[in-house]
Design a protein around this motif. Structure first.
Motif, PDB file in Angstrom:
ATOM      1  N   GLY A 125     -20.838  -7.046  -0.930  1.00  0.00           N
ATOM      2  CA  GLY A 125     -22.356  -7.475  -1.452  1.00  0.00           C
ATOM      3  C   GLY A 125     -22.302  -8.397  -2.456  1.00  0.00           C
ATOM      4  N   ARG A 126     -20.997  -8.729  -3.251  1.00  0.00           N
ATOM      5  CA  ARG A 126     -21.148  -9.483  -4.620  1.00  0.00           C
ATOM      6  C   ARG A 126     -20.940 -11.018  -4.307  1.00  0.00           C
ATOM      7  NH1 ARG A 126     -18.057  -6.219  -8.898  1.00  0.00           N
ATOM      8  NH2 ARG A 126     -18.114  -8.029  -9.753  1.00  0.00           N
ATOM      9  N   ASN A 127     -21.555 -11.750  -4.409  1.00  0.00           N
ATOM     10  CA  ASN A 127     -21.543 -13.155  -3.985  1.00  0.00           C
ATOM     11  C   ASN A 127     -20.252 -13.692  -4.977  1.00  0.00           C
ATOM     12  OD1 ASN A 127     -23.024 -13.273  -2.146  1.00  0.00           O
ATOM     13  ND2 ASN A 127     -24.873 -14.326  -3.327  1.00  0.00           N
ATOM     14  N   ASP A 128     -20.156 -13.256  -6.235  1.00  0.00           N
ATOM     15  CA  ASP A 128     -19.140 -13.739  -7.309  1.00  0.00           C
ATOM     16  C   ASP A 128     -17.993 -13.301  -7.023  1.00  0.00           C
ATOM     17  OD1 ASP A 128     -20.016 -11.038  -7.667  1.00  0.00           O
ATOM     18  OD2 ASP A 128     -18.925 -11.157  -9.619  1.00  0.00           O
ATOM     19  N   ARG A 129     -17.592 -12.149  -5.946  1.00  0.00           N
ATOM     20  CA  ARG A 129     -16.531 -11.926  -5.354  1.00  0.00           C
ATOM     21  C   ARG A 129     -15.822 -12.708  -4.286  1.00  0.00           C
ATOM     22  NH1 ARG A 129     -15.594  -5.688  -4.909  1.00  0.00           N
ATOM     23  NH2 ARG A 129     -13.742  -5.720  -6.335  1.00  0.00           N
ATOM     24  N   SER A 130     -16.809 -13.321  -3.528  1.00  0.00           N
ATOM     25  CA  SER A 130     -16.487 -14.120  -2.527  1.00  0.00           C
ATOM     26  C   SER A 130     -16.426 -15.599  -2.379  1.00  0.00           C
ATOM     27  CB  SER A 130     -17.492 -13.960  -1.251  1.00  0.00           C
ATOM     28  OG  SER A 130     -18.652 -14.160  -1.729  1.00  0.00           O
ATOM     29  N   SER A 131     -16.913 -16.250  -3.675  1.00  0.00           N
ATOM     30  CA  SER A 131     -16.927 -17.754  -3.990  1.00  0.00           C
ATOM     31  C   SER A 131     -15.835 -17.968  -4.654  1.00  0.00           C
ATOM     32  CB  SER A 131     -18.119 -18.050  -4.843  1.00  0.00           C
ATOM     33  OG  SER A 131     -17.982 -17.570  -6.082  1.00  0.00           O
ATOM     34  N   ASP A 150     -15.552 -19.887  -7.192  1.00  0.00           N
ATOM     35  CA  ASP A 150     -15.617 -20.047  -8.501  1.00  0.00           C
ATOM     36  C   ASP A 150     -15.509 -18.827  -9.461  1.00  0.00           C
ATOM     37  OD1 ASP A 150     -16.982 -22.461  -7.769  1.00  0.00           O
ATOM     38  OD2 ASP A 150     -18.935 -21.761  -7.649  1.00  0.00           O
ATOM     39  N   SER A 158     -17.835  -9.736   3.703  1.00  0.00           N
ATOM     40  CA  SER A 158     -19.044  -9.885   2.768  1.00  0.00           C
ATOM     41  C   SER A 158     -19.478  -8.569   2.361  1.00  0.00           C
ATOM     42  CB  SER A 158     -20.078 -10.760   3.293  1.00  0.00           C
ATOM     43  OG  SER A 158     -20.512 -10.223   4.197  1.00  0.00           O
ATOM     44  N   TRP A 184     -12.613  -7.044   0.360  1.00  0.00           N
ATOM     45  CA  TRP A 184     -14.152  -6.771   0.387  1.00  0.00           C
ATOM     46  C   TRP A 184     -14.815  -7.385  -0.708  1.00  0.00           C
ATOM     47  CZ3 TRP A 184     -14.841  -5.986   5.260  1.00  0.00           C
ATOM     48  CH2 TRP A 184     -13.781  -5.203   6.091  1.00  0.00           C
ATOM     49  N   ALA A 185     -15.828  -8.119  -0.291  1.00  0.00           N
ATOM     50  CA  ALA A 185     -16.878  -8.770  -1.637  1.00  0.00           C
ATOM     51  C   ALA A 185     -17.927  -7.556  -2.014  1.00  0.00           C
ATOM     52  CB  ALA A 185     -17.314  -9.983  -1.167  1.00  0.00           C
TER      53      ALA A 185
END
Length: 85
Positions: free
Chosen positions: A75-81, A83, A38, A72-73
């Motif tokens: 800290g960006r939630n859009d990179r780890s979800s 969707d 994350s 590595w995301a």
């Protein structure tokens, strides 16, 4: 001089052995561990080093017997979800 029957036997034996040789020459797939952090490589660097060290202790050699695919995301939630729009 080789006789016809010997030639056919030789040819048949070579034809049977050829697929085995071709299959044996294919490189084996290396198992891959995927990791999605994350944070960033800097924030999780110590964890990644410890993880790789433990794999070595267990007999796994990175890029030889196992591959570790780090993403590595940052800290960006859009990179780890899962969707994606």
């Amino acid at each position: 001089m080789i006789r016809r029957r010997e030639f056919i036997t030789l040819l048949g034996g070579a034809a049977c052995a050829w697929p085995l040789t071709a299959r044996a020459q294919q490189p084996a797939k290396v198992p891959t561990i995927g990791f999605l952090g994350s944070g960033t490589p800097i924030t999780a660097g110590a964890w990644v080093v410890a993880f790789a060290q433990r794999l070595r202790e267990l007999g796994w050699i990175e890029d030889r017997t196992i591959k570790i695919d780090l993403r590595w995301a940052e800290g960006r939630n859009d990179r780890s979800s899962g969707d994606r729009d």
